[in-house]
Design a protein around this motif. Sequence first.
Motif, PDB file in Angstrom:
ATOM      1  N   VAL A 196       6.725  11.551  13.130  1.00 27.25           N
ATOM      2  CA  VAL A 196       6.017  10.287  13.348  1.00 27.25           C
ATOM      3  C   VAL A 196       5.208   9.920  12.107  1.00 27.25           C
ATOM      4  CG1 VAL A 196       4.205   9.167  14.704  1.00 27.25           C
ATOM      5  CG2 VAL A 196       5.981  10.499  15.846  1.00 27.25           C
ATOM      6  N   ASP A 197       4.546  10.900  11.511  1.00 33.10           N
ATOM      7  CA  ASP A 197       3.763  10.658  10.299  1.00 33.10           C
ATOM      8  C   ASP A 197       4.665  10.208   9.152  1.00 33.10           C
ATOM      9  OD1 ASP A 197       1.340  10.625   8.794  1.00 33.10           O
ATOM     10  OD2 ASP A 197       1.947  12.523   7.865  1.00 33.10           O
ATOM     11  N   LEU A 198       5.835  10.810   9.033  1.00 32.80           N
ATOM     12  CA  LEU A 198       6.783  10.427   7.987  1.00 32.80           C
ATOM     13  C   LEU A 198       7.278   8.994   8.199  1.00 32.80           C
ATOM     14  CD1 LEU A 198       8.440  11.272   5.502  1.00 32.80           C
ATOM     15  CD2 LEU A 198      10.193  12.054   7.091  1.00 32.80           C
ATOM     16  N   CYS A 199       7.630   8.645   9.421  1.00 29.33           N
ATOM     17  CA  CYS A 199       8.067   7.272   9.734  1.00 29.33           C
ATOM     18  C   CYS A 199       6.958   6.265   9.449  1.00 29.33           C
ATOM     19  CB  CYS A 199       8.511   7.165  11.183  1.00 29.33           C
ATOM     20  SG  CYS A 199      10.050   8.013  11.530  1.00 29.33           S
ATOM     21  N   ASN A 200       5.737   6.617   9.803  1.00 35.22           N
ATOM     22  CA  ASN A 200       4.598   5.751   9.534  1.00 35.22           C
ATOM     23  C   ASN A 200       4.401   5.556   8.037  1.00 35.22           C
ATOM     24  OD1 ASN A 200       2.164   4.260  10.144  1.00 35.22           O
ATOM     25  ND2 ASN A 200       1.070   6.075   9.412  1.00 35.22           N
ATOM     26  N   SER A 201       4.488   6.621   7.277  1.00 34.48           N
ATOM     27  CA  SER A 201       4.301   6.528   5.829  1.00 34.48           C
ATOM     28  C   SER A 201       5.367   5.663   5.183  1.00 34.48           C
ATOM     29  CB  SER A 201       4.327   7.928   5.197  1.00 34.48           C
ATOM     30  OG  SER A 201       3.254   8.689   5.641  1.00 34.48           O
ATOM     31  N   VAL A 202       6.607   5.819   5.616  1.00 33.06           N
ATOM     32  CA  VAL A 202       7.701   5.011   5.072  1.00 33.06           C
ATOM     33  C   VAL A 202       7.499   3.538   5.412  1.00 33.06           C
ATOM     34  CG1 VAL A 202      10.179   4.542   5.257  1.00 33.06           C
ATOM     35  CG2 VAL A 202       9.376   6.894   5.008  1.00 33.06           C
ATOM     36  N   ALA A 203       7.139   3.252   6.648  1.00 26.82           N
ATOM     37  CA  ALA A 203       6.936   1.867   7.072  1.00 26.82           C
ATOM     38  C   ALA A 203       5.766   1.223   6.324  1.00 26.82           C
ATOM     39  CB  ALA A 203       6.704   1.800   8.576  1.00 26.82           C
ATOM     40  N   VAL A 204       4.672   1.934   6.193  1.00 29.00           N
ATOM     41  CA  VAL A 204       3.496   1.395   5.500  1.00 29.00           C
ATOM     42  C   VAL A 204       3.817   1.168   4.023  1.00 29.00           C
ATOM     43  CG1 VAL A 204       1.157   1.972   4.737  1.00 29.00           C
ATOM     44  CG2 VAL A 204       1.804   2.294   7.121  1.00 29.00           C
ATOM     45  N   THR A 205       4.531   2.091   3.409  1.00 34.61           N
ATOM     46  CA  THR A 205       4.886   1.952   2.000  1.00 34.61           C
ATOM     47  C   THR A 205       5.808   0.755   1.784  1.00 34.61           C
ATOM     48  OG1 THR A 205       4.630   4.331   1.651  1.00 34.61           O
ATOM     49  CG2 THR A 205       5.890   3.120   0.005  1.00 34.61           C
ATOM     50  N   LEU A 206       6.832   0.615   2.621  1.00 32.75           N
ATOM     51  CA  LEU A 206       7.740  -0.521   2.487  1.00 32.75           C
ATOM     52  C   LEU A 206       7.014  -1.848   2.700  1.00 32.75           C
ATOM     53  CD1 LEU A 206      11.012   0.681   4.230  1.00 32.75           C
ATOM     54  CD2 LEU A 206      10.655   0.208   1.804  1.00 32.75           C
ATOM     55  N   PHE A 207       6.143  -1.895   3.693  1.00 28.44           N
ATOM     56  CA  PHE A 207       5.378  -3.113   3.946  1.00 28.44           C
ATOM     57  C   PHE A 207       4.474  -3.441   2.765  1.00 28.44           C
ATOM     58  CE2 PHE A 207       1.616  -5.334   5.599  1.00 28.44           C
ATOM     59  CZ  PHE A 207       2.230  -6.462   6.116  1.00 28.44           C
ATOM     60  N   GLY A 208       3.803  -2.434   2.228  1.00 29.32           N
ATOM     61  CA  GLY A 208       2.910  -2.651   1.082  1.00 29.32           C
ATOM     62  C   GLY A 208       3.655  -3.124  -0.145  1.00 29.32           C
ATOM     63  N   ILE A 209       4.831  -2.554  -0.397  1.00 30.00           N
ATOM     64  CA  ILE A 209       5.626  -2.971  -1.544  1.00 30.00           C
ATOM     65  C   ILE A 209       6.102  -4.408  -1.367  1.00 30.00           C
ATOM     66  CG2 ILE A 209       7.828  -2.571  -2.725  1.00 30.00           C
ATOM     67  CD1 ILE A 209       7.321   0.446  -2.326  1.00 30.00           C
ATOM     68  N   ALA A 210       6.605  -4.732  -0.179  1.00 29.06           N
ATOM     69  CA  ALA A 210       7.092  -6.094   0.078  1.00 29.06           C
ATOM     70  C   ALA A 210       5.956  -7.112  -0.004  1.00 29.06           C
ATOM     71  CB  ALA A 210       7.767  -6.155   1.439  1.00 29.06           C
ATOM     72  N   LEU A 211       4.815  -6.784   0.541  1.00 30.27           N
ATOM     73  CA  LEU A 211       3.679  -7.694   0.510  1.00 30.27           C
ATOM     74  C   LEU A 211       3.187  -7.894  -0.913  1.00 30.27           C
ATOM     75  CD1 LEU A 211       1.788  -9.341   2.330  1.00 30.27           C
ATOM     76  CD2 LEU A 211       0.287  -7.350   2.377  1.00 30.27           C
ATOM     77  N   SER A 212       3.097  -6.822  -1.671  1.00 32.62           N
ATOM     78  CA  SER A 212       2.657  -6.925  -3.064  1.00 32.62           C
ATOM     79  C   SER A 212       3.627  -7.765  -3.879  1.00 32.62           C
ATOM     80  CB  SER A 212       2.542  -5.530  -3.686  1.00 32.62           C
ATOM     81  OG  SER A 212       1.587  -4.757  -3.007  1.00 32.62           O
ATOM     82  N   ALA A 213       4.915  -7.551  -3.670  1.00 33.58           N
ATOM     83  CA  ALA A 213       5.921  -8.316  -4.413  1.00 33.58           C
ATOM     84  C   ALA A 213       5.876  -9.794  -4.029  1.00 33.58           C
ATOM     85  CB  ALA A 213       7.306  -7.742  -4.157  1.00 33.58           C
ATOM     86  N   ALA A 214       5.521 -10.089  -2.792  1.00 34.10           N
ATOM     87  CA  ALA A 214       5.467 -11.484  -2.345  1.00 34.10           C
ATOM     88  C   ALA A 214       4.366 -12.262  -3.051  1.00 34.10           C
ATOM     89  CB  ALA A 214       5.249 -11.538  -0.836  1.00 34.10           C
ATOM     90  N   PHE A 215       3.310 -11.593  -3.478  1.00 38.42           N
ATOM     91  CA  PHE A 215       2.205 -12.262  -4.150  1.00 38.42           C
ATOM     92  C   PHE A 215       2.399 -12.374  -5.654  1.00 38.42           C
ATOM     93  CE2 PHE A 215      -0.097 -11.176  -0.237  1.00 38.42           C
ATOM     94  CZ  PHE A 215      -0.665 -12.404   0.020  1.00 38.42           C
ATOM     95  N   CYS A 216       3.481 -11.801  -6.172  1.00 41.93           N
ATOM     96  CA  CYS A 216       3.744 -11.853  -7.611  1.00 41.93           C
ATOM     97  C   CYS A 216       4.699 -12.988  -7.933  1.00 41.93           C
ATOM     98  CB  CYS A 216       4.342 -10.531  -8.089  1.00 41.93           C
ATOM     99  SG  CYS A 216       3.180  -9.181  -8.027  1.00 41.93           S
ATOM    100  N   ASN A 217       4.609 -13.441  -9.148  1.00 38.58           N
ATOM    101  CA  ASN A 217       5.470 -14.526  -9.621  1.00 38.58           C
ATOM    102  C   ASN A 217       6.778 -13.925 -10.144  1.00 38.58           C
ATOM    103  OD1 ASN A 217       6.363 -17.014 -10.390  1.00 38.58           O
ATOM    104  ND2 ASN A 217       5.259 -16.987 -12.336  1.00 38.58           N
TER     105      ASN A 217
END
Length: 85
Positions: A6-27
């Motif tokens: 569960v911790d591994l799945c959570n870490s993967v999901a949070v990391t993917l979300f953070g990467i996608a969100l960060s990329a969305a704010f970049c030009n």
Amino acid sequence: MIALAVDLCNSVAVTLFGIALSAAFCNIHWTPKAKKRMLLYTLMIFCLSGIAYLGVDPGFGRYLYPLHTHLPLVLALCSLSHERL
């Protein structure tokens, strides 16, 4: 064992979300080449995280989080957006 999964799945999901969100704010112009590079950068971040958590003590890997996740992400996004730090 279940808690680790569960911790591994959570870490993967949070990391993917953070990467996608960060990329969305970049030009970034999302060309096919840029998408492939972002995929490679994401895989690299996951590999670095795996080494930090599994190759080193997991508790110490959490302290290294900014070095194995945030720093490579900042460099990747600067590379893709052609912006300076």
